[in-house]
Design a protein around this motif. Structure first.
Motif, PDB file in Angstrom:
ATOM      1  N   LEU A 139      52.192  39.141  44.477  1.00  0.00           N
ATOM      2  CA  LEU A 139      51.419  39.021  43.242  1.00  0.00           C
ATOM      3  C   LEU A 139      50.167  38.247  43.621  1.00  0.00           C
ATOM      4  N   GLU A 140      49.074  38.961  43.813  1.00  0.00           N
ATOM      5  CA  GLU A 140      47.872  38.335  44.353  1.00  0.00           C
ATOM      6  C   GLU A 140      47.102  37.601  43.262  1.00  0.00           C
ATOM      7  N   GLY A 141      46.917  36.288  43.485  1.00  0.00           N
ATOM      8  CA  GLY A 141      46.252  35.443  42.494  1.00  0.00           C
ATOM      9  C   GLY A 141      44.879  35.949  42.110  1.00  0.00           C
ATOM     10  N   ARG A 142      44.147  36.463  43.115  1.00  0.00           N
ATOM     11  CA  ARG A 142      42.774  36.914  42.852  1.00  0.00           C
ATOM     12  C   ARG A 142      42.718  38.104  41.896  1.00  0.00           C
ATOM     13  N   SER A 143      43.853  38.798  41.716  1.00  0.00           N
ATOM     14  CA  SER A 143      43.908  39.874  40.716  1.00  0.00           C
ATOM     15  C   SER A 143      44.664  39.404  39.484  1.00  0.00           C
ATOM     16  N   TYR A 144      45.756  38.674  39.714  1.00  0.00           N
ATOM     17  CA  TYR A 144      46.631  38.292  38.604  1.00  0.00           C
ATOM     18  C   TYR A 144      45.947  37.339  37.624  1.00  0.00           C
ATOM     19  N   LEU A 145      45.217  36.365  38.172  1.00  0.00           N
ATOM     20  CA  LEU A 145      44.562  35.406  37.270  1.00  0.00           C
ATOM     21  C   LEU A 145      43.508  36.086  36.388  1.00  0.00           C
ATOM     22  N   PRO A 146      42.655  36.916  36.939  1.00  0.00           N
ATOM     23  CA  PRO A 146      41.752  37.651  36.045  1.00  0.00           C
ATOM     24  C   PRO A 146      42.485  38.532  35.044  1.00  0.00           C
ATOM     25  N   TRP A 147      43.605  39.130  35.467  1.00  0.00           N
ATOM     26  CA  TRP A 147      44.374  39.967  34.545  1.00  0.00           C
ATOM     27  C   TRP A 147      44.906  39.114  33.385  1.00  0.00           C
ATOM     28  N   LEU A 148      45.448  37.937  33.718  1.00  0.00           N
ATOM     29  CA  LEU A 148      45.941  37.031  32.678  1.00  0.00           C
ATOM     30  C   LEU A 148      44.803  36.613  31.767  1.00  0.00           C
ATOM     31  N   THR A 149      43.660  36.318  32.368  1.00  0.00           N
ATOM     32  CA  THR A 149      42.500  35.892  31.591  1.00  0.00           C
ATOM     33  C   THR A 149      42.090  36.979  30.603  1.00  0.00           C
ATOM     34  N   ARG A 150      42.092  38.244  31.054  1.00  0.00           N
ATOM     35  CA  ARG A 150      41.720  39.349  30.161  1.00  0.00           C
ATOM     36  C   ARG A 150      42.696  39.467  29.006  1.00  0.00           C
ATOM     37  N   ARG A 151      44.031  39.338  29.322  1.00  0.00           N
ATOM     38  CA  ARG A 151      45.035  39.435  28.258  1.00  0.00           C
ATOM     39  C   ARG A 151      44.815  38.314  27.239  1.00  0.00           C
ATOM     40  N   LEU A 152      44.550  37.110  27.746  1.00  0.00           N
ATOM     41  CA  LEU A 152      44.356  35.967  26.849  1.00  0.00           C
ATOM     42  C   LEU A 152      43.096  36.136  26.013  1.00  0.00           C
ATOM     43  N   THR A 153      42.045  36.590  26.630  1.00  0.00           N
ATOM     44  CA  THR A 153      40.780  36.789  25.916  1.00  0.00           C
ATOM     45  C   THR A 153      40.958  37.811  24.798  1.00  0.00           C
ATOM     46  N   GLN A 154      41.666  38.892  25.115  1.00  0.00           N
ATOM     47  CA  GLN A 154      41.944  39.918  24.105  1.00  0.00           C
ATOM     48  C   GLN A 154      42.669  39.325  22.908  1.00  0.00           C
ATOM     49  N   ARG A 155      43.506  38.307  23.169  1.00  0.00           N
ATOM     50  CA  ARG A 155      44.292  37.713  22.098  1.00  0.00           C
ATOM     51  C   ARG A 155      43.538  36.612  21.370  1.00  0.00           C
ATOM     52  N   GLY A 156      42.305  36.398  21.773  1.00  0.00           N
ATOM     53  CA  GLY A 156      41.487  35.410  21.072  1.00  0.00           C
ATOM     54  C   GLY A 156      41.697  33.988  21.555  1.00  0.00           C
ATOM     55  N   VAL A 157      42.327  33.822  22.712  1.00  0.00           N
ATOM     56  CA  VAL A 157      42.498  32.468  23.248  1.00  0.00           C
ATOM     57  C   VAL A 157      41.144  31.989  23.759  1.00  0.00           C
TER      58      VAL A 157
END
Lengths: 345, 341
Positions: A139-157
């Motif tokens: 689970l590569e951090g350089r991809s996973y962290l941006p992916w998490l960030t996108r999910r959070l942003t979509q949720r209005g965090v």
């Protein structure tokens, strides 16, 4: 209900996502914000190779074994999804090498296809007389962290780029609960003698012919102080340094030479691999993960601690995120039982 | 007596490896490789280069196993050396999965590859349409790299290489004492071998660097082989088809079949399509003969017809062909001694 997560590494972001997924629909007033001075690609999680693998002989803490398993199963379930590539998630197989026979690890039935090495396989690794083969996950951090960030942003965090110096600072900004995911620097917010940095250094090379991880173990040198080779999707990570108590995030020429020489000896095919990057980071070493609630100051201010994941943050992250979310659930339940929301001055 | 002149016709994996074995065994010979195509335009360049042999019906299992073992051992040593990346040889692990139980419980090569064992239930969950499987670690050749590496080693030994289309072997008799025929599917025309037939294979080469394992359906039609620069997705096995043009509906079918085995391939990029004709035969043509016209003679060693097993068997058959060349040399030296009297 305002929840502030401090820290934007794999622990902070995944805990935020888990909380939001679980409680946003139940608690419509839930507002989530992330505070951090470092975001991807500058977190510890970004430097790590991203191999799912707990310590070979863990703390013995059954909670940690369970959290590791929950994380593995969660990720395995996502392997077939269209998101997998974006998450930086894929299967990888490889070798763990020892200089003498060792008992099987606690995670032997969590990973896939665990077995000991055959004599012919051991011929590949002179100097090592025993080992394991298994299939695990990357689970590569350089991809996973941006992916998490996108999910959070979509949720209005909301995200705040801010160095936090105290929990009080965050409470003063309106938080009701703080989730402390500050990793190696948690001691700056609250002294913790059990926490210390475990300095690591890695060399990233272009070696797409390497398809297996190779992790060596040496009881004398200690944890992570023995060469390892981990194939990522774009680069292969060479490592094998763990210096407890060393806060230095600069690359060391001496460590570079040690990593390069020992890894090339382990896998002669690496000798022609061009070096792409070098990186140093601080593992948040602790005898056990700190995952617990703490009432701070007066009133109902609570901190949920979720730090001290050593070199296995990625390995254990989702289990811990769910456990932290459960702790928040406890807080939410208690506070609702205390009547209508208290006013703020 | 002047150095014997040997020509190897064909510059695919069989031609080049045979030439190398001859150069290693008989350094006194003058050796030349002649072919109408060199890498990247040979059949070998299309192949994935996986060391997973097929069973050839007409050759004894003992011999096939010997050839495979010899090839595996040779490449294993290279994969574990500093030359590995240049030669394009590396280990790769993965799974062969079956929808219905395979006819043979243990393939003849199961003790040559590494760590061969049945797949666990947990592993099989990744392949819901398949009921059993085998997990193992084997070797893969990045074919264009390997051929270039062989060419480099040949040149270092003073072997000459020429691009030339040979219409028949006899045309070489005035320049060479011994000719080694490694023309693969070309032998159909070159020596008129009617027992040799093409089995057309279409493959995709895609960029999907997160795929670290091979997956092969036991029926041999669907496979995913991750290499150094790309992943080979296959494939087809069309007997008697000489068609070298990629077929678009086949491309889609291959892609869909592979995605059902490995869903993440949906995100693969830079998809390229290639076609190769496997030089198939009931058994590998590996023997020597003497061609003569008038008073002139040409000693020929044949080494062609490896079907799907070119990479899996190449070194083993190359060594045997070199051995046959040795017999030819002995025969020529014997007859030249007799001529002196």
């Amino acid at each position: 209900m305002r929840v502030a997560v401090i820290g934007a590494g794999v622990i902070g972001l995944s805990t935020a996502l888990c909380i939001h997924e679980q409680y946003r629909s139940l608690v419509p007033s839930l507002e989530l914000a992330v505070y951090a001075d470092r975001y991807t690609p500058r977190t510890t999680s970004d430097g790590a190779a991203g191999l799912w693998q707990p310590y070979t002989h863990g703390s013995g803490d059954l909670r940690e074994t369970l959290w590791n398993k929950e994380t593995f199963d969660y990720l395995l379930g996502h392997l077939g999804s269209p998101e997998a590539k974006e998450m930086g998630l894929f299967l990888v197989s490889g070798y763990n090498l020892f200089k003498q026979p060792v008992p099987d690890p606690s995670w032997k039935n969590i990973v896939l296809g665990f077995r000991t090495l055959t004599p012919k396989e051991l011929e590949l690794f002179p100097g090592y007389s025993y080992g394991w083969f298994n299939t695990a996950l990357m689970l590569e951090g350089r991809s996973y962290l941006p992916w998490l960030t996108r999910r959070l942003t979509q949720r209005g965090v909301k995200f705040f780029h801010q160095k936090i110096d105290s929990f009080q600072e965050v409470f003063a900004q309106g938080a009701d609960v703080v989730v402390n995911c500050t990793g190696a620097r948690a001691g700056q917010l609250q002294p913790d003698p059990a926490l210390q940095p475990g300095r690591g250094q890695v060399i990233k090379v272009r070696a797409p012919w390497v398809k297996h991880f190779v992790v060596t173990h040496d009881a004398e040198s200690g944890l992570y102080n023995s060469p390892y080779i981990i194939p990522g999707s774009e680069v292969t990570v060479l490592g094998g340094v763990n210096q407890p108590g060393n806060w230095n995030e600069e690359n060391s020429a001496r460590d570079h030479r040690a990593i390069w020489e020992t890894c090339c000896r382990l896998l002669p095919a690496l000798q022609k691999a061009p070096i792409v990057e070098e990186w140093s980071g601080l593992r948040p070493l602790r005898p056990r993960v700190r995952l617990e609630r703490e009432a701070v100051g007066h009133g109902q201010a609570e901190v949920i601690h979720n730090y001290g994941h050593g070199g296995f943050g990625i390995t254990i992250h989702w289990g811990c995120a769910m456990a932290a979310a459960r702790l928040l659930g406890g807080i939410l339940q208690e506070q609702q039982q205390l009547g209508p929301p208290r006013s703020r001055i | 007596m002047a150095a014997l002149k040997v020509a190897v016709v064909g510059a695919g994996v069989v031609g080049l490896s045979t030439a190398l074995c001859i150069a290693e065994a008989f350094p006194a010979c003058s050796l030349t490789v002649i072919a109408d195509r060199f890498t990247p335009n040979t059949t070998s360049d299309v192949a994935a280069g996986m060391l997973i042999p097929h069973t050839i019906p007409g050759t004894s299992l003992h011999v096939q196993k010997q050839w495979f073992k010899e090839t595996f051992t040779y490449l294993f040593a290279i994969s574990n050396s500093a030359e590995a990346s240049e030669a394009g040889i590396h280990l790769v692990s993965g799974w062969q999965v079956f929808k219905s139980s395979p006819t043979e419980e243990l393939p003849f090569w199961s003790d040559i590859v590494l760590g061969f064992r049945p797949m666990s239930e947990a592993e099989l969950q990744k392949f819901p349409q398949h009921r059993c499987g085998q997990a193992f670690t084997t070797l893969k050749c990045d074919c264009p790299s390997y051929l270039l590496w062989l060419e480099k080693r040949l040149k270092a030994k003073g072997v000459q290489m020429y691009t030339r289309k040979v219409a028949n072997l006899w045309e070489l008799h005035s320049e060479y004492n011994i000719v080694v025929n490694c023309t693969g599917i070309g032998a159909h025309q070159l020596v008129g071998d009617q027992k040799l037939f093409p089995v057309r294979g279409q493959v995709l080469k895609v960029r999907a660097p997160w795929v670290k394992h091979f997956v092969r359906d036991g029926d041999g039609l669907t496979y995913i082989y991750p290499g150094i620069h790309n992943v080979t997705l296959g494939g087809t096995r069309e007997k008697e088809s000489w068609n070298l043009s990629p077929d678009p509906s086949t491309t889609k079918a291959i892609f869909d079949r592979c995605c059902s085995l490995e869903p993440s391939l949906q995100r693969a990029q830079d998809i390229k399509v290639k076609v190769g004709l496997r030089p198939s035969r009931v058994c590998v043509a590996l023997h020597r003969e003497v061609l003569s016209q008038g008073g002139a003679k040409l000693l020929v060693v044949h080494n062609y017809g490896h079907g799907s097993g070119g990479f899996s068997m190449h070194r083993g058959t190359a060594k045997e062909a070199a051995h046959l060349v040795g017999e030819c040399i002995a025969a020529l030296q014997g007859s030249s001694l007799r001529a002196k009297f």
